[in-house]
Design a protein around this motif. Structure first.
Motif, PDB file in Angstrom:
ATOM      1  N   HIS A   1       0.845  -1.203   0.000  1.00 33.54           N
ATOM      2  CA  HIS A   1       0.000   0.000   0.000  1.00 33.54           C
ATOM      3  C   HIS A   1       0.873   1.243   0.000  1.00 33.54           C
ATOM      4  N   CYS A   2       0.516   2.207  -0.814  1.00 29.84           N
ATOM      5  CA  CYS A   2       1.229   3.479  -0.803  1.00 29.84           C
ATOM      6  C   CYS A   2       0.883   4.236   0.473  1.00 29.84           C
ATOM      7  N   GLY A   3       1.885   4.473   1.281  1.00 35.45           N
ATOM      8  CA  GLY A   3       1.688   5.157   2.554  1.00 35.45           C
ATOM      9  C   GLY A   3       1.842   6.661   2.412  1.00 35.45           C
ATOM     10  N   PRO A   4       1.988   7.357   3.536  1.00 39.61           N
ATOM     11  CA  PRO A   4       2.031   8.826   3.507  1.00 39.61           C
ATOM     12  C   PRO A   4       3.384   9.379   3.083  1.00 39.61           C
ATOM     13  N   THR A   5       3.349  10.559   2.514  1.00 36.51           N
ATOM     14  CA  THR A   5       4.560  11.353   2.319  1.00 36.51           C
ATOM     15  C   THR A   5       4.667  12.244   3.544  1.00 36.51           C
ATOM     16  N   VAL A   6       5.684  12.008   4.366  1.00 36.61           N
ATOM     17  CA  VAL A   6       5.673  12.526   5.739  1.00 36.61           C
ATOM     18  C   VAL A   6       6.302  13.922   5.857  1.00 36.61           C
ATOM     19  N   TYR A   7       5.630  14.890   5.245  1.00 39.24           N
ATOM     20  CA  TYR A   7       6.036  16.290   5.402  1.00 39.24           C
ATOM     21  C   TYR A   7       4.981  17.082   6.172  1.00 39.24           C
ATOM     22  N   ASP A   8       3.845  16.416   6.503  1.00 38.67           N
ATOM     23  CA  ASP A   8       2.748  17.058   7.217  1.00 38.67           C
ATOM     24  C   ASP A   8       1.834  15.953   7.744  1.00 38.67           C
ATOM     25  N   ARG A   9       0.855  16.323   8.565  1.00 38.44           N
ATOM     26  CA  ARG A   9      -0.150  15.349   8.987  1.00 38.44           C
ATOM     27  C   ARG A   9      -1.054  15.003   7.804  1.00 38.44           C
ATOM     28  N   PRO A  10      -1.488  13.759   7.669  1.00 40.75           N
ATOM     29  CA  PRO A  10      -2.498  13.452   6.657  1.00 40.75           C
ATOM     30  C   PRO A  10      -3.798  14.175   7.012  1.00 40.75           C
TER      31      PRO A  10
ATOM     32  N   GLU B   1      10.940  25.176   7.200  1.00 32.59           N
ATOM     33  CA  GLU B   1      10.982  25.078   8.662  1.00 32.59           C
ATOM     34  C   GLU B   1      12.400  25.123   9.218  1.00 32.59           C
ATOM     35  N   ASN B   2      13.384  25.224   8.307  1.00 31.12           N
ATOM     36  CA  ASN B   2      14.785  25.263   8.723  1.00 31.12           C
ATOM     37  C   ASN B   2      15.116  24.109   9.667  1.00 31.12           C
ATOM     38  N   THR B   3      14.782  22.906   9.219  1.00 28.64           N
ATOM     39  CA  THR B   3      15.020  21.713  10.031  1.00 28.64           C
ATOM     40  C   THR B   3      15.676  20.641   9.175  1.00 28.64           C
ATOM     41  N   THR B   4      16.061  19.545   9.786  1.00 25.99           N
ATOM     42  CA  THR B   4      16.710  18.464   9.038  1.00 25.99           C
ATOM     43  C   THR B   4      15.665  17.498   8.494  1.00 25.99           C
ATOM     44  N   LEU B   5      16.075  16.713   7.515  1.00 23.92           N
ATOM     45  CA  LEU B   5      15.186  15.715   6.921  1.00 23.92           C
ATOM     46  C   LEU B   5      14.682  14.744   7.982  1.00 23.92           C
ATOM     47  N   GLN B   6      15.584  14.245   8.806  1.00 23.16           N
ATOM     48  CA  GLN B   6      15.204  13.253   9.811  1.00 23.16           C
ATOM     49  C   GLN B   6      14.277  13.839  10.864  1.00 23.16           C
ATOM     50  N   GLU B   7      14.573  15.057  11.336  1.00 27.68           N
ATOM     51  CA  GLU B   7      13.723  15.681  12.356  1.00 27.68           C
ATOM     52  C   GLU B   7      12.300  15.892  11.837  1.00 27.68           C
ATOM     53  N   LEU B   8      12.190  16.370  10.594  1.00 27.03           N
ATOM     54  CA  LEU B   8      10.870  16.625  10.013  1.00 27.03           C
ATOM     55  C   LEU B   8      10.091  15.327   9.827  1.00 27.03           C
ATOM     56  N   THR B   9      10.713  14.362   9.166  1.00 27.81           N
ATOM     57  CA  THR B   9       9.980  13.144   8.813  1.00 27.81           C
ATOM     58  C   THR B   9       9.652  12.290  10.027  1.00 27.81           C
ATOM     59  N   GLN B  10      10.559  12.235  10.992  1.00 27.26           N
ATOM     60  CA  GLN B  10      10.290  11.420  12.174  1.00 27.26           C
ATOM     61  C   GLN B  10       9.127  11.980  12.984  1.00 27.26           C
ATOM     62  N   ARG B  11       9.000  13.282  13.007  1.00 30.82           N
ATOM     63  CA  ARG B  11       7.883  13.923  13.710  1.00 30.82           C
ATOM     64  C   ARG B  11       6.548  13.472  13.111  1.00 30.82           C
ATOM     65  N   TYR B  12       6.469  13.469  11.784  1.00 33.11           N
ATOM     66  CA  TYR B  12       5.198  13.126  11.141  1.00 33.11           C
ATOM     67  C   TYR B  12       4.977  11.620  11.030  1.00 33.11           C
ATOM     68  N   ILE B  13       6.051  10.848  11.027  1.00 31.67           N
ATOM     69  CA  ILE B  13       5.887   9.392  11.079  1.00 31.67           C
ATOM     70  C   ILE B  13       5.267   8.998  12.409  1.00 31.67           C
ATOM     71  N   GLN B  14       5.771   9.587  13.482  1.00 29.64           N
ATOM     72  CA  GLN B  14       5.223   9.294  14.809  1.00 29.64           C
ATOM     73  C   GLN B  14       3.758   9.706  14.899  1.00 29.64           C
ATOM     74  N   ALA B  15       3.439  10.871  14.363  1.00 28.85           N
ATOM     75  CA  ALA B  15       2.047  11.339  14.375  1.00 28.85           C
ATOM     76  C   ALA B  15       1.155  10.397  13.570  1.00 28.85           C
ATOM     77  N   PHE B  16       1.660   9.924  12.443  1.00 26.81           N
ATOM     78  CA  PHE B  16       0.898   9.003  11.598  1.00 26.81           C
ATOM     79  C   PHE B  16       0.575   7.706  12.343  1.00 26.81           C
TER      80      PHE B  16
END
Length: 471
Positions: A28-37, A82-97
């Motif tokens: 299944h195609c999952g989310p692109t984790v740059y924001d909340r779904p 957001e002046n942040t790193t790739l990992q910081e951004l994506t991990q935040r939204y992966i956890q939220a997902f």
């Protein structure tokens, strides 16, 4: 009755025959984790959950994979904003997902591969396509040559013969009206800053379409049973997946392509430009629990476009769930002995058949749910004995194995209830009634009502339940 599923590839319903007996492999195609779904995205995540639950209900062993796109054009743009790193951004939204999937009672997939953790697999896939003459390099990027893949356009029913010239495109998303050689590997540019990988393909990063091909084949093999996603992914994403995967392996990639429709929100398409993007936490704040939201999103056929009214649809979902929960509680309270009634068992058997046949017919949830409510309507509750109640409850439990809403709703209803206190008040009220102190009994009933508890006096004792409300 065999299971039939609507295959986007053939544009018709087909009998489901898995590649391996009694086993189902699904991607299944999952989310692109740059924001909340937003709430509309969750239809694409609930549909595969229903599909998996149904197959397991039918006795299949399921292997389910959902990817996490944690590097693409949108994500890189958001890291800059957001002046942040790739990992910081994506991990935040992966956890939220993951937290939100739990709020909707979605069973975790067996694997959630991240694109950034599968770069070697992607590079190998591109190298294979280059060797086969299906990919070429231009200015440090590598593109797929759609003219060299004769079957391109088969999923989206796109006829390349009507296209006079094919150009190249580096963006991940583009329209069906412009079939173009798409980027497999994107050469580094200054706007990418520190987001790149140094590989045999050069300094750069993978294209979005490449990610799903590499990860699905890594976990499910070169050929697997089912691939799902929203209808917006048919072209170009899924079309490009087929080209990459079959071009590299020479084997059929996916046997059944299943796509869910989108829905309207309060009569409008969900769009940032309309300002009507609604997230799951925002809908929860309106007072509806995850079970009610889940029911509202699954009660329509997955291929049907419908309107989700945040008032009427949610209230209807709550009422339907309340009816199912109260029916179960009524059955659980039955203690009457006696011989089985043939007409009751016949009604149960007919409802089971209707429920199963509906699900076997392309996962037809509206008809399956109608079978449950017809069962509630037809059963003469006062005549049902304990043995019959047990058989009906077994069926409800089996049905909820697919739906994932009845027990989930009960958990919500009773999660904040002090059961000991309620039982104590019920006992005090029973004693007051026994001593004919009806003023005290009425006062306790009012106290229970203020706690959200409804009381029903029956010949064999007092029964209580949590009253409706939005929860």
């Amino acid at each position: 009755m065999p299971i039939v599923l609507y295959n986007t590839l053939s544009r018709k319903k087909e009998t489901f025959l898995p590649l391996k007996e009694n086993q189902v492999s699904m991607y299944h195609c999952g989310p692109t984790v740059y924001d909340r779904p937003h709430i509309g995205n969750y239809r694409a995540f609930l549909f595969p959950d229903l599909l998996r639950r149904f197959f397991e209900y039918k006795g299949y062993q399921v292997k389910q994979v959902m990817n996490l796109t944690d590097v693409d054009d949108k994500i890189i743009q958001r890291t800059h904003e957001e002046n942040t790193t790739l990992q910081e951004l994506t991990q935040r939204y992966i956890q939220a997902f993951f937290e939100e999937l739990k709020l909707l009672n979605v069973q975790p997939a067996h694997h959630y591969p991240k694109a950034t953790e599968h770069i070697p697999q992607m590079v190998r896939l591109v190298e294979t396509l280059k060797k086969k003459g299906l990919a070429y390099e231009s200015n440090g990027s590598v593109y797929f040559s759609i003219k060299n893949f004769p079957h391109y356009g088969r999923l989206s029913h796109l006829d390349l013969r009507t296209t006079s010239e094919v150009s190249r495109i580096s963006q991940d998303e583009y329209s069906k009206e412009s079939p173009q050689d798409f980027a497999l590997w994107k050469a580094w540019t200054p706007k990418d800053k520190n987001i790149f990988w140094q590989t045999s393909l050069g300094k750069g990063r993978p294209g979005w379409h490449l990610e799903c091909s590499a990860m699905s084949m890594e976990y499910l093999g070169e050929s697997f049973d089912i691939h799902t996603g929203g209808i917006d992914l048919i072209f170009p994403h899924h079309e490009n997946e087929i080209a990459q995967s079959e071009g590299a392996s020479g084997k059929p990639f996916v046997k059944y392509w299943l796509h869910n429709e989108h829905f309207l929100l309060n009569g409008q398409k969900i769009s940032k430009s309309l300002g009507n993007v609604l997230t799951l936490p925002e809908l929860l704040e309106q007072g509806y629990n995850g079970a009610v939201i889940r029911y509202a999103l699954i009660c329509q056929h997955y291929r049907k476009r419908f309107n989700l009214d945040t008032t009427k649809s949610m209230q209807a979902a709550h009422s339907a769930l309340e009816k199912l929960v109260y029916f179960r509680q009524d059955l659980e309270s039955i203690q009457k002995k006696g011989e089985p009634h043939s007409e009751i068992l016949q009604i149960l058997h007919q409802s089971k058949d209707k429920f199963n046949q509906a699900l076997e017919d392309d996962l037809n949830l509206p008809v399956a749910l109608a079978a449950l409510f017809e069962l509630i309507k037809r059963l003469p509750l006062p005549q049902i004995n304990q043995q019959e109640a047990k058989a009906i409850l077994e069926f409800l439990t089996q049905a909820d194995q697919v739906l994932g809403v009845i027990d989930f709703h009960i958990q919500h209803l009773y999660s904040t209830v002090d059961k000991k206190r309620i039982e104590s008040l019920i006992h005090q009220r029973t004693e007051a009634r026994r001593q004919k102190d009806f003023d005290t009994a009425d006062r306790i009933r009012e106290q229970l009502l203020n706690l959200g508890v409804l009381v029903q006096d029956l010949p064999n004792g007092t029964k209580w339940r949590i009253k409706g409300g939005k929860t």
